[in-house]
Write a protein that holds these residues in place. Structure first.
Motif, mmCIF file in Angstrom:
data_model
loop_
_atom_site.group_PDB
_atom_site.id
_atom_site.type_symbol
_atom_site.label_atom_id
_atom_site.label_comp_id
_atom_site.label_asym_id
_atom_site.label_seq_id
_atom_site.Cartn_x
_atom_site.Cartn_y
_atom_site.Cartn_z
ATOM 1 N N LYS A 80 0.829 -1.203 0.000
ATOM 2 C CA LYS A 80 0.000 0.000 0.000
ATOM 3 C C LYS A 80 0.870 1.262 0.000
ATOM 4 C CE LYS A 80 -2.596 -1.146 3.582
ATOM 5 N NZ LYS A 80 -3.645 -0.881 4.578
ATOM 6 N N PHE A 132 -9.624 5.643 -10.515
ATOM 7 C CA PHE A 132 -9.212 5.385 -9.131
ATOM 8 C C PHE A 132 -9.832 4.089 -8.619
ATOM 9 C CE2 PHE A 132 -8.400 10.156 -8.351
ATOM 10 C CZ PHE A 132 -7.076 9.994 -8.710
ATOM 11 N N MET A 162 -7.674 0.997 -7.261
ATOM 12 C CA MET A 162 -7.888 0.438 -5.921
ATOM 13 C C MET A 162 -8.114 -1.071 -6.016
ATOM 14 S SD MET A 162 -10.154 3.290 -3.969
ATOM 15 C CE MET A 162 -10.191 2.806 -2.269
ATOM 16 N N TYR A 176 -4.781 -2.861 -6.179
ATOM 17 C CA TYR A 176 -4.139 -3.006 -4.863
ATOM 18 C C TYR A 176 -4.866 -4.059 -4.029
ATOM 19 C CZ TYR A 176 -1.313 1.187 -5.636
ATOM 20 O OH TYR A 176 -0.407 2.087 -6.117
ATOM 21 N N PHE A 177 -6.202 -4.021 -4.118
ATOM 22 C CA PHE A 177 -7.000 -4.959 -3.324
ATOM 23 C C PHE A 177 -6.692 -6.397 -3.721
ATOM 24 C CE2 PHE A 177 -10.841 -7.378 -2.309
ATOM 25 C CZ PHE A 177 -11.032 -7.007 -0.996
ATOM 26 N N CYS A 196 -3.430 -7.277 -2.126
ATOM 27 C CA CYS A 196 -3.347 -7.278 -0.657
ATOM 28 C C CYS A 196 -4.321 -8.254 0.013
ATOM 29 C CB CYS A 196 -3.608 -5.872 -0.117
ATOM 30 S SG CYS A 196 -2.334 -4.698 -0.579
ATOM 31 N N GLU A 205 -12.819 -4.864 4.621
ATOM 32 C CA GLU A 205 -11.739 -5.456 3.824
ATOM 33 C C GLU A 205 -11.231 -4.474 2.773
ATOM 34 O OE1 GLU A 205 -10.172 -7.875 4.638
ATOM 35 O OE2 GLU A 205 -11.540 -8.918 6.001
ATOM 36 N N VAL A 206 -12.171 -3.766 2.120
ATOM 37 C CA VAL A 206 -11.755 -2.802 1.094
ATOM 38 C C VAL A 206 -10.925 -1.687 1.733
ATOM 39 C CG1 VAL A 206 -12.567 -1.056 -0.543
ATOM 40 C CG2 VAL A 206 -13.675 -3.290 -0.457
ATOM 41 N N MET A 207 -11.391 -1.176 2.866
ATOM 42 C CA MET A 207 -10.667 -0.087 3.511
ATOM 43 C C MET A 207 -9.277 -0.509 3.964
ATOM 44 S SD MET A 207 -12.642 2.292 3.088
ATOM 45 C CE MET A 207 -11.958 3.673 3.957
ATOM 46 N N ARG A 208 -9.160 -1.766 4.405
ATOM 47 C CA ARG A 208 -7.874 -2.230 4.939
ATOM 48 C C ARG A 208 -6.897 -2.614 3.852
ATOM 49 N NH1 ARG A 208 -8.158 -5.499 10.223
ATOM 50 N NH2 ARG A 208 -7.641 -7.241 8.904
ATOM 51 N N ASN A 209 -7.407 -2.990 2.695
ATOM 52 C CA ASN A 209 -6.525 -3.554 1.682
ATOM 53 C C ASN A 209 -6.322 -2.657 0.466
ATOM 54 O OD1 ASN A 209 -5.699 -6.264 2.724
ATOM 55 N ND2 ASN A 209 -7.914 -6.484 2.883
ATOM 56 N N THR A 210 -6.645 -1.357 0.617
ATOM 57 C CA THR A 210 -6.328 -0.413 -0.460
ATOM 58 C C THR A 210 -5.592 0.779 0.164
ATOM 59 O OG1 THR A 210 -8.498 0.607 -0.217
ATOM 60 C CG2 THR A 210 -8.278 -1.062 -1.929
ATOM 61 N N PRO A 211 -4.770 1.465 -0.643
ATOM 62 C CA PRO A 211 -3.943 2.536 -0.073
ATOM 63 C C PRO A 211 -4.770 3.736 0.385
ATOM 64 C CG PRO A 211 -3.073 1.816 -2.189
ATOM 65 C CD PRO A 211 -4.426 1.207 -2.047
ATOM 66 N N LEU A 212 -4.343 4.317 1.493
ATOM 67 C CA LEU A 212 -4.973 5.509 2.044
ATOM 68 C C LEU A 212 -4.986 6.646 1.027
ATOM 69 C CD1 LEU A 212 -6.082 7.110 4.461
ATOM 70 C CD2 LEU A 212 -3.743 7.497 5.187
ATOM 71 N N LEU A 213 -3.890 6.777 0.272
ATOM 72 C CA LEU A 213 -3.778 7.884 -0.686
ATOM 73 C C LEU A 213 -4.914 7.832 -1.710
ATOM 74 C CD1 LEU A 213 -2.257 10.308 -1.831
ATOM 75 C CD2 LEU A 213 -0.816 8.720 -3.115
ATOM 76 N N LEU A 214 -5.232 6.625 -2.178
ATOM 77 C CA LEU A 214 -6.293 6.511 -3.175
ATOM 78 C C LEU A 214 -7.658 6.798 -2.577
ATOM 79 C CD1 LEU A 214 -4.739 3.652 -5.170
ATOM 80 C CD2 LEU A 214 -5.767 5.665 -6.198
ATOM 81 N N GLN A 215 -7.841 6.380 -1.320
ATOM 82 C CA GLN A 215 -9.100 6.698 -0.642
ATOM 83 C C GLN A 215 -9.241 8.220 -0.532
ATOM 84 O OE1 GLN A 215 -8.664 4.494 2.993
ATOM 85 N NE2 GLN A 215 -8.578 2.537 1.920
ATOM 86 N N LEU A 245 -10.100 9.734 -3.913
ATOM 87 C CA LEU A 245 -11.512 9.578 -4.255
ATOM 88 C C LEU A 245 -12.342 10.672 -3.588
ATOM 89 C CD1 LEU A 245 -12.491 5.802 -4.404
ATOM 90 C CD2 LEU A 245 -12.676 7.532 -6.178
ATOM 91 N N GLN A 280 -10.310 4.905 7.121
ATOM 92 C CA GLN A 280 -9.425 3.736 7.067
ATOM 93 C C GLN A 280 -9.130 3.202 8.468
ATOM 94 O OE1 GLN A 280 -5.118 3.553 5.787
ATOM 95 N NE2 GLN A 280 -6.010 2.182 4.263
ATOM 96 N N PHE A 320 -9.711 -0.634 10.753
ATOM 97 C CA PHE A 320 -8.767 -1.413 11.564
ATOM 98 C C PHE A 320 -9.259 -1.515 13.002
ATOM 99 C CE2 PHE A 320 -5.953 -0.405 8.035
ATOM 100 C CZ PHE A 320 -5.239 -1.575 7.906
#
Lengths: 216, 259, 222
Positions: free
Chosen positions: A156, A187, A191, A194-195, A198, C63-73, C76, C101, C105
């Motif tokens: 990530k 985007f 995402m 990445y998903f 991960c 799961e989506v929130m944990r497994n994608t980068p914060l920057l992309l969130q 968006l 995010q 967790f």
């Protein structure tokens, strides 16, 4: 939804994804290697060695990986090396990974019951074989879940390279969005990439953690 | 109707595993019953059924004349009682566990107050008075504000007894309450139980302390594979075992105790 | 000697700007943590007690929130929300994204803490005739709260470091301020050593706080 934009951008995004994967793989591979070496060295009798490792972990884990990326990005030229932004960022990711893995490894080594060492010693097994055949295999096994979790963080974190200016998946996505304004599509798709990388890692990590919890 | 606790033909199984195969016994008001038996004999399960921590598939249990867990319909079928009825019933039956099960985030006196306050809605002041008196009774007046983690096992178990007594139960159930204790701490807990017996509390003890059972209990039940194999006055049961199972059980015990 | 003087003068000259930036970083962290904790608690409770479809949906969200980068969130929220006619200031996007995010967790931490409260604690409460709902509020949740105090602290340390990502959406926090100073003054990477020292100071203080909480809660956790 503008799926045409997405379809047309796919080759460009794929290139970015390859770059991202390279960053992650290099950082995780070299970082893990460093982690095992430093984790073992952390058990050294030398105060200097232990102190240096402590400081390395303490400082590296105490700052954002993005700041570490900026440091390497600007430090290489400052000391006279011209390196690509890719290299600078990957070095930062590797150091970051190494700090986390070292900590994981150190903890896992310390968690191997003392009786194991004593048993080996009473059998007359020398120090080095004890480490490689008895200590390390047990520590490696218990460190797999935290190793996976750290690796997810590393994957990530590669996206932060886009802020520093190293070209990879997120950077590519931003370029396309700025040109096409297809924000959600691009985007969203990125995402998803990445998903896909991960999520299996988190599933595996959780399964191993659960199994370890049942055994104990 | 004279018995305080009346257990009739209780059957309990986990899937295909039958742990209670038709158990019946009575405990009169003020009587102390002790249950002995190997692990897996069903001796703890019957205690948990009396407090309805476990459901059971057949038979009836009455405490103080009231049916536990199920009501029998006019057509003979059983109907699960409401949560409220079950909770009210549990308030009349005190239970002490092998592993103490104190609430770790509450002080000693708060643990003892927790039943009256949280189950009966008693004002805290009143509950505290009751709790302090009970803690004095079990010899822990000094430890009112300690956290359970700072007590010895024997002290924790005495708090657990006080906590159960705070509900002013008609019956007390003790489930191997000394098994998790270091040998030197067993005495202080048994002393509290003995005092309770002398006060006339109706009790069932599941125990491995044969000497204690012989001294304190009015009747002794030997459980084996979900059945009662022998019951009677402790002296008779322990000195004249009728079955090979009980003989073996007792022999193993005396060997373990006098090694 | 001269070299050192120049460096020191530079560092001294950028201090006021850095202190402003520190304020931004701290504000973002201070605003997003309570949000994350509250949201995480709600998600955890819904995960455990809401009807199956809701719980499953939230599981997917986590799961989506944990497994994608914060920057992309963050991207968006920052770039995509305006397209729906809802423009949010960068700072708010940052706070919201970080809170979202981290709540994912924390939700799992909270659920884990409640589920690890031993079955025996429930039994002890039942044996006293305490209703399950009362036991949840007065006996189980307080224990879970004690258990999650230190993990929340650790999450806060990660969260403070994650605030640096807001520099990706043009918020003038410590990191972006460092970059701008560096580029404007043609200064060297030492600026980032100063930036790093600010973060380090923050995480050290929080680390001490976490250790204090751990010691404080150890006896209560039982």
């Amino acid at each position: 939804m503008n799926m045409n934009v997405l379809l047309q951008s796919l080759p460009y995004l794929a290139k970015g994804a390859v770059q991202t994967l390279w960053m992650a793989i290099l950082a995780i591979a070299i970082g893990s290697l460093l982690g095992v070496v430093l984790g073992l060295a952390a058990g050294s009798r030398s105060k200097l060695v232990r102190g240096s490792i402590d400081t390395f972990i303490f400082v590296t884990r105490g700052i954002p990986v993005l700041v570490l990326m900026f440091i390497t990005y600007y430090a290489f030229p400052a000391v006279g090396y011209r390196v690509s932004s890719f290299t600078a960022v990957t070095v930062a990711l590797t150091l970051y990974a190494a700090a986390f893995y070292t900590d994981v490894m150190r903890g896992a080594l310390a968690a191997v019951p003392r009786g194991q060492l004593e048993a080996a010693r009473s059998l007359g097994i020398a120090r080095l074989p004890t480490v490689f055949h008895i200590l390390l295999p047990q520590a490696m096994k218990s460190s797999i879940p935290p190793w996976l979790n750290t690796s997810i963080v590393m994957v990530k974190s590669t996206s932060y390279a886009a802020i520093v200016g190293a070209w990879e998946l997120t950077y590519a996505a931003k370029e396309i969005v700025e040109r096409t304004l297809a924000t959600f599509e691009i985007f969203g798709a990125v995402m998803a990439v990445y998903f896909i990388i991960c999520y299996p890692m988190s599933l595996l990590s959780r399964r191993l953690e659960k199994r370890a919890a049942v055994v104990h | 109707m004279s018995a305080m606790i009346e257990v009739r033909n209780v059957v309990k199984s986990y899937g295909s595993l039958e742990v209670l195969k038709g158990v019946s016994f009575d405990v009169a008001q003020g009587e102390v019953a002790a249950i002995i038996g190997a692990s897996g004999s069903g001796k703890s399960t019957i205690l948990r059924c009396i407090n309805f921590l476990e459901d059971f598939q057949g038979g009836t249990i009455h405490v103080s004349g009231e049916s536990v867990g199920y009501d029998t319909q006019p057509d003979g079928s059983r109907k699960h009682q409401s949560d409220k009825t079950i909770a009210r019933h549990r308030q009349e039956v005190g239970m002490v566990f092998q592993s103490f099960n104190l609430f770790p985030h509450k002080t000693v006196v708060e643990n003892v107050m927790s039943g009256p306050v949280l189950a009966k809605g008693m004002p805290k002041k009143e509950a505290r008075t009751i709790a302090e008196a009970l803690l004095a009774k079990v010899g822990l007046s000094e430890k009112l504000d300690a956290l359970p983690a700072n007590l010895s096992g024997g002290q924790q178990q005495r708090v657990a007894i006080a906590r159960a007594l705070a509900m002013q139960p008609k019956v007390m159930l003790f489930d191997e309450v000394t098994s998790a204790l270091d040998p030197e701490l067993v005495g202080e807990v048994l002393r509290v139980i003995r005092d309770l017996a002398q006060d006339g509390m109706t009790m069932i003890l599941v125990t491995h302390e044969m000497h204690f059972a012989r001294d304190v209990a009015d009747q002794l039940l030997f459980f084996d594979s979900g059945r009662i194999l022998q019951q009677g006055v402790p002296r008779d049961v322990l000195d004249h075992p009728e079955s090979d199972r009980l003989k073996t059980f007792l022999r193993r015990f005396s060997e373990a105790n006098y090694l | 000697m001269d070299w050192w003087m120049i460096k020191l003068r530079l560092i001294a000259s950028i201090y006021p700007q850095m202190l402003d930036a520190l304020g931004v970083t701290v504000t973002i962290a201070a605003a997003s943590l309570p949000l994350a904790v509250a949201l995480g608690a709600v998600i955890a409770m819904l995960r455990m007690f809401a009807p199956k479809p809701v719980s499953a949906l939230l599981g997917g969200w986590i799961e989506v929130m944990r497994n994608t980068p914060l920057l992309l969130q963050m991207f968006l929220l920052y770039f995509a929300l305006p397209m729906l006619g809802w423009r949010l200031d960068g700072v708010y996007c940052g706070i919201l994204a970080i809170a979202l995010q981290h709540s994912a967790f924390l939700a799992e931490t909270f659920r884990g803490a409640i589920e690890t409260i031993s079955r025996r604690q429930w039994e002890a409460a039942r044996a006293l005739g305490i209703a399950d709902r009362t036991a949840m509020w007065h006996l189980i949740l307080p224990q879970a709260a004690v258990k999650v105090a230190a993990p929340i602290g650790n999450q806060l340390i990660i969260l403070v470091k994650d605030t640096s990502v807001v520099s990706g959406i043009a918020v003038l926090d410590l990191t972006l301020t460092g970059k701008i100073i560096l580029e404007r003054n043609a200064a060297s990477f030492e600026v980032f050593l100063v930036v790093a020292s600010f973060y380090l100071a923050l995480t050290v203080v929080l680390g001490l706080l976490v250790r204090w909480i751990e010691n404080k809660t150890r006896t209560m956790a039982g």
